[in-house]
Write a protein that holds these residues in place. Structure first.
Motif, mmCIF file in Angstrom:
data_model
loop_
_atom_site.group_PDB
_atom_site.id
_atom_site.type_symbol
_atom_site.label_atom_id
_atom_site.label_comp_id
_atom_site.label_asym_id
_atom_site.label_seq_id
_atom_site.Cartn_x
_atom_site.Cartn_y
_atom_site.Cartn_z
ATOM 1 N N SER A 27 1.062 -1.090 -0.150
ATOM 2 C CA SER A 27 0.563 -0.209 0.068
ATOM 3 C C SER A 27 0.693 1.375 0.347
ATOM 4 C CB SER A 27 -0.454 0.241 1.162
ATOM 5 O OG SER A 27 0.065 0.218 2.381
ATOM 6 N N ARG A 28 0.426 2.729 -0.046
ATOM 7 C CA ARG A 28 0.694 3.919 -0.407
ATOM 8 C C ARG A 28 1.684 3.708 0.848
ATOM 9 N NH1 ARG A 28 -0.608 9.279 -2.784
ATOM 10 N NH2 ARG A 28 0.842 10.750 -2.002
ATOM 11 N N GLN A 29 0.856 3.958 2.284
ATOM 12 C CA GLN A 29 1.293 3.205 4.105
ATOM 13 C C GLN A 29 2.627 2.727 3.651
ATOM 14 O OE1 GLN A 29 -1.552 1.972 6.925
ATOM 15 N NE2 GLN A 29 -0.888 4.012 7.914
ATOM 16 N N MET A 30 2.605 2.027 3.531
ATOM 17 C CA MET A 30 4.016 1.339 3.075
ATOM 18 C C MET A 30 5.026 1.857 2.691
ATOM 19 S SD MET A 30 3.660 -1.544 5.636
ATOM 20 C CE MET A 30 5.342 -2.075 5.196
ATOM 21 N N LEU A 31 4.720 1.958 1.176
ATOM 22 C CA LEU A 31 5.912 2.685 0.450
ATOM 23 C C LEU A 31 6.333 4.069 1.410
ATOM 24 C CD1 LEU A 31 3.960 2.391 -3.205
ATOM 25 C CD2 LEU A 31 6.032 1.580 -2.749
ATOM 26 N N VAL A 32 5.503 4.874 2.085
ATOM 27 C CA VAL A 32 6.310 5.921 2.242
ATOM 28 C C VAL A 32 6.252 5.785 4.144
ATOM 29 C CG1 VAL A 32 4.766 7.653 1.423
ATOM 30 C CG2 VAL A 32 4.206 6.907 3.495
ATOM 31 N N SER A 33 6.953 4.068 4.896
ATOM 32 C CA SER A 33 7.175 4.285 5.857
ATOM 33 C C SER A 33 8.117 4.148 6.044
ATOM 34 C CB SER A 33 6.506 3.049 6.313
ATOM 35 O OG SER A 33 7.142 1.586 6.194
ATOM 36 N N GLU A 34 8.926 4.088 6.532
ATOM 37 C CA GLU A 34 10.587 3.599 6.849
ATOM 38 C C GLU A 34 11.325 2.517 6.848
ATOM 39 O OE1 GLU A 34 12.032 5.980 10.649
ATOM 40 O OE2 GLU A 34 10.766 7.613 9.841
ATOM 41 N N SER A 35 9.875 1.544 7.035
ATOM 42 C CA SER A 35 10.682 0.254 6.338
ATOM 43 C C SER A 35 11.849 -0.774 5.517
ATOM 44 C CB SER A 35 9.778 -0.621 5.552
ATOM 45 O OG SER A 35 9.895 -2.682 5.530
ATOM 46 N N ARG A 36 12.474 -1.340 5.282
ATOM 47 C CA ARG A 36 13.654 -1.506 4.783
ATOM 48 C C ARG A 36 13.712 -3.149 3.746
ATOM 49 N NH1 ARG A 36 19.068 1.183 7.186
ATOM 50 N NH2 ARG A 36 18.286 3.056 6.805
ATOM 51 N N VAL A 37 12.234 -3.732 4.452
ATOM 52 C CA VAL A 37 12.350 -4.839 4.111
ATOM 53 C C VAL A 37 11.827 -4.712 2.496
ATOM 54 C CG1 VAL A 37 10.693 -6.537 5.027
ATOM 55 C CG2 VAL A 37 10.989 -5.458 5.954
ATOM 56 N N GLU A 42 12.055 -2.982 -2.944
ATOM 57 C CA GLU A 42 10.919 -3.038 -3.799
ATOM 58 C C GLU A 42 9.807 -2.608 -4.634
ATOM 59 O OE1 GLU A 42 11.324 -6.710 -7.259
ATOM 60 O OE2 GLU A 42 10.141 -6.715 -5.220
ATOM 61 N N ALA A 43 8.719 -2.214 -4.441
ATOM 62 C CA ALA A 43 7.701 -2.059 -4.420
ATOM 63 C C ALA A 43 7.664 -0.767 -4.640
ATOM 64 C CB ALA A 43 6.576 -1.990 -3.841
ATOM 65 N N ARG A 44 8.744 -0.067 -3.865
ATOM 66 C CA ARG A 44 9.421 1.530 -3.400
ATOM 67 C C ARG A 44 9.682 1.582 -5.040
ATOM 68 N NH1 ARG A 44 11.753 2.164 1.514
ATOM 69 N NH2 ARG A 44 9.493 1.982 2.195
ATOM 70 N N LEU A 45 10.714 1.090 -5.062
ATOM 71 C CA LEU A 45 12.348 1.456 -6.275
ATOM 72 C C LEU A 45 11.000 1.339 -7.799
ATOM 73 C CD1 LEU A 45 14.478 -0.511 -5.464
ATOM 74 C CD2 LEU A 45 14.906 1.546 -5.634
ATOM 75 N N LEU A 46 9.805 0.355 -7.865
ATOM 76 C CA LEU A 46 9.391 0.286 -9.303
ATOM 77 C C LEU A 46 8.377 2.042 -9.250
ATOM 78 C CD1 LEU A 46 7.586 -2.817 -8.753
ATOM 79 C CD2 LEU A 46 9.142 -2.490 -10.803
ATOM 80 N N CYS A 47 8.517 1.703 -8.036
ATOM 81 C CA CYS A 47 6.951 3.432 -8.008
ATOM 82 C C CYS A 47 7.516 4.208 -8.530
ATOM 83 C CB CYS A 47 6.446 3.258 -6.146
ATOM 84 S SG CYS A 47 5.447 4.779 -6.444
ATOM 85 N N ILE A 48 8.868 4.891 -7.603
ATOM 86 C CA ILE A 48 9.983 5.581 -7.985
ATOM 87 C C ILE A 48 10.875 6.045 -9.235
ATOM 88 C CG2 ILE A 48 12.515 6.175 -7.826
ATOM 89 C CD1 ILE A 48 12.563 5.942 -4.790
ATOM 90 N N LEU A 49 10.694 4.686 -10.254
ATOM 91 C CA LEU A 49 10.707 4.421 -11.648
ATOM 92 C C LEU A 49 9.465 5.226 -12.945
ATOM 93 C CD1 LEU A 49 12.870 1.134 -12.734
ATOM 94 C CD2 LEU A 49 13.667 3.601 -13.171
#
Length: 111
Positions: A27-37, A42-49
């Motif tokens: 979710s978006r909430q997880m993407l903006v969290s400080e999680s490094r799992v 990986e989802a954050r990297l996809l979003c950034i691209l």
């Protein structure tokens, strides 16, 4: 600081978050969290691209994802390298691209 995001990009940003969620389950909430799992990163990297692909600068992406600009720049380069070497990352990227393309044909304002 809210003026960094133009209103015409808001819909695209939401659609990207939605497509990333559809493929990765993050979710978006997880993407903006400080999680490094890894699966969140990986989802954050996809979003950034995809955010970069629609024309947002690293600074704007950093604001959206609650990160520093230099972190986004590093992540974007990492994501581009992952796309070149990782089949699973490339497959997820292409699934997200398919979702966004499909929606763009249904609705011109999607992305």
């Amino acid at each position: 600081m809210k003026t960094l995001i133009k209103s015409n990009n808001d819909g695209c940003v939401q659609n990207i978050f939605s497509a990333v969620y559809g493929v990765t389950g993050i979710s978006r909430q997880m993407l903006v969290s400080e999680s490094r799992v890894w699966y969140v990163s990986e989802a954050r990297l996809l979003c950034i691209l995809f955010l970069y692909k629609i024309g947002l600068t690293d600074e704007k992406i950093a604001y959206i994802l609650n990160r520093g600009r230099s972190n986004i720049c590093k992540c974007r380069h990492t994501a581009e390298n992952l796309y070149d070497v990782s089949k699973s990352f490339r497959d997820k990227y292409e699934k997200i691209q398919t979702i966004l393309n499909k929606k763009s044909h249904e609705n011109e304002n999607f992305i």
